[in-house]
Motif scaffolding. Structure first.
Motif, mmCIF file in Angstrom:
data_model
loop_
_atom_site.group_PDB
_atom_site.id
_atom_site.type_symbol
_atom_site.label_atom_id
_atom_site.label_comp_id
_atom_site.label_asym_id
_atom_site.label_seq_id
_atom_site.Cartn_x
_atom_site.Cartn_y
_atom_site.Cartn_z
ATOM 1 N N GLY A 123 0.000 -3.382 4.083
ATOM 2 C CA GLY A 123 -1.114 -3.258 3.161
ATOM 3 C C GLY A 123 -1.819 -4.580 2.948
ATOM 4 O O GLY A 123 -1.957 -5.369 3.893
ATOM 5 N N SER A 167 0.827 -1.209 0.000
ATOM 6 C CA SER A 167 0.000 0.000 0.000
ATOM 7 C C SER A 167 0.858 1.253 0.000
ATOM 8 O O SER A 167 1.866 1.334 0.716
ATOM 9 C CB SER A 167 -0.918 0.025 1.221
ATOM 10 N N GLY A 168 0.412 2.245 -0.778
ATOM 11 C CA GLY A 168 0.996 3.562 -0.701
ATOM 12 C C GLY A 168 0.241 4.401 0.314
ATOM 13 O O GLY A 168 -0.545 3.886 1.117
ATOM 14 N N LYS A 172 -4.002 -0.774 -3.216
ATOM 15 C CA LYS A 172 -2.582 -0.912 -3.542
ATOM 16 C C LYS A 172 -2.041 0.430 -4.009
ATOM 17 O O LYS A 172 -2.800 1.310 -4.438
ATOM 18 C CB LYS A 172 -2.372 -1.975 -4.606
ATOM 19 N N SER A 173 -0.732 0.561 -3.948
ATOM 20 C CA SER A 173 -0.124 1.834 -4.331
ATOM 21 C C SER A 173 -0.175 2.056 -5.827
ATOM 22 O O SER A 173 -0.314 3.187 -6.303
ATOM 23 C CB SER A 173 1.322 1.903 -3.844
ATOM 24 N N GLN A 185 -2.316 5.743 -3.831
ATOM 25 C CA GLN A 185 -3.045 4.617 -3.260
ATOM 26 C C GLN A 185 -4.434 4.557 -3.884
ATOM 27 O O GLN A 185 -5.198 5.531 -3.810
ATOM 28 C CB GLN A 185 -3.161 4.743 -1.730
ATOM 29 N N THR A 240 5.747 5.393 -5.893
ATOM 30 C CA THR A 240 4.647 4.569 -5.375
ATOM 31 C C THR A 240 4.227 4.980 -3.973
ATOM 32 O O THR A 240 3.100 4.698 -3.556
ATOM 33 C CB THR A 240 5.032 3.083 -5.357
#
Length: 337
Positions: free
Chosen positions: A85, A19-20, A56-57, A52, A48
């Motif tokens: 994430g 995750s971003g 996910k980023s 988000q 990245t």
């Protein structure tokens, strides 16, 4: 086993393989980076980190490309994601596990899937511990702060960590702490036997919600790792539960057992968890007791690992000696080739 070298004034590569960070929380990352810079580190953030969408980023290939580029970049000494994430597993098939010099990768939660896969496939030690955003405080508690001492250990040397004095029961974001965490509850490491317990072996583990999905894939070949990288030394598993019910935890542990992950195992450590809710009266403690009886192994639980901070820094592949008595724990890790 190969252990990366950590140096003073290291350049940290921040990338988001899972995750971003959404726009509303960009200031949290910027503060984390400035704290690290004030402590003498250089910080390089990838693109990245700042995006988000849909859990996910960015797309899997984009995340993998940025991670691979940082691993190959000689000016970056270590990689630390902002946090975990949900969908890191999507990038594993695109990771260049042999690309570039070995360097430390530090993180936990969803990132533990990448950490374990890297160690199992390459024999490169990886570090399960704090993420970047939890280093944004004015200070770090003594348990969290050990990440730097652990990563500074050289091949052939050892490093000792002690169980934390207190842990955090719940987040209080409206009442910020200079340490980030609010450590209020006395830490007490427990043993299934109820007596003094010790174990030793090569550390492997992570968030069980995540690493269980490596079973049966090219990224989860524990037998190959034992044979080719640790000379059939015994394994000590450290596991932490983020979101699994007790029955799902039980299923996951049986899955690991049937897949042979507990072969040549000398003991298991379980982190504290807020997810250990009983199902029809079936408790996590009963899960631990059943597993200890089936495997005839010592089991320690409620250790400093995972989503109930603070947490120790565990090195996948390092040889560890663990002692637990009267609620206190010691973990001595040897950077044994």
């Amino acid at each position: 086993m190969k252990y990366p070298v950590f140096k003073e004034g290291a350049t940290l590569g921040v990338t988001a393989p899972s995750s971003g960070v959404p726009t509303a929380l960009h200031d949290v990352v910027k503060l984390s980076c400035s704290r690290m810079q004030s402590r003498g580190f250089n910080v390089v953030c990838g693109e990245t980190v700042w995006t988000q969408e849909k859990a996910k980023s960015s797309a899997a290939q984009v995340r993998a490309n940025e991670f691979n580029a940082m691993m190959r970049n000689d000016t970056i000494d270590m990689i630390i994601p902002p946090w975990g994430g949900e969908l890191l597993i999507e990038i594993l098939e695109y990771i260049d596990f042999e690309g570039g010099p070995g360097k430390w990768i530090l993180g936990y939660s969803d990132v533990s899937g990448l950490l374990l896969a890297f160690t199992l496939k390459t024999g490169l030690a990886t570090a399960h511990g704090t993420n970047l955003v939890d280093l944004r405080g004015e200070y770090s508690d003594e348990t969290t702060a050990m990440w730097q001492a652990v990563l500074s250990t050289k091949t052939g040397e050892s490093v000792l960590q002690h169980s934390s004095p207190k842990y955090q029961k719940e987040w209080r974001h409206a009442d910020p702490s200079p340490y980030i965490y609010h450590l209020t509850e006395p830490t007490y490491w427990k043993t299934v036997s109820g007596t003094k317990t010790s174990m030793q072996g090569r550390l492997l583990g992570g968030c069980i919600d995540i690493i269980r999905h490596l079973i049966g894939t090219p990224f989860g070949d524990v037998r190959h790792f034992r044979k080719h990288f640790i000379h059939e030394d015994p394994i000590v598993w450290y596991l932490e539960n983020c979101e699994l019910s007790t029955t799902d935890l039980r299923r996951s542990l049986v899955h690991m057992k049937l897949a042979g992950w507990f072969e040549h195992c000398s003991g298991i450590l379980f982190g504290r968890s807020s997810a250990n809710r009983p199902v029809e009266g079936y408790t996590a403690e009963e899960v631990y007791q059943e597993l200890a009886q089936e495997l005839q192994l010592p089991i320690v639980y409620d250790i400093d690992c995972g989503h109930v901070p603070p947490q120790m820094t565990f090195i996948n592949g390092a040889y560890a000696e663990i002692e637990v008595e009267a609620g206190k724990g010691k973990v001595k890790q040897f950077f044994k080739p």
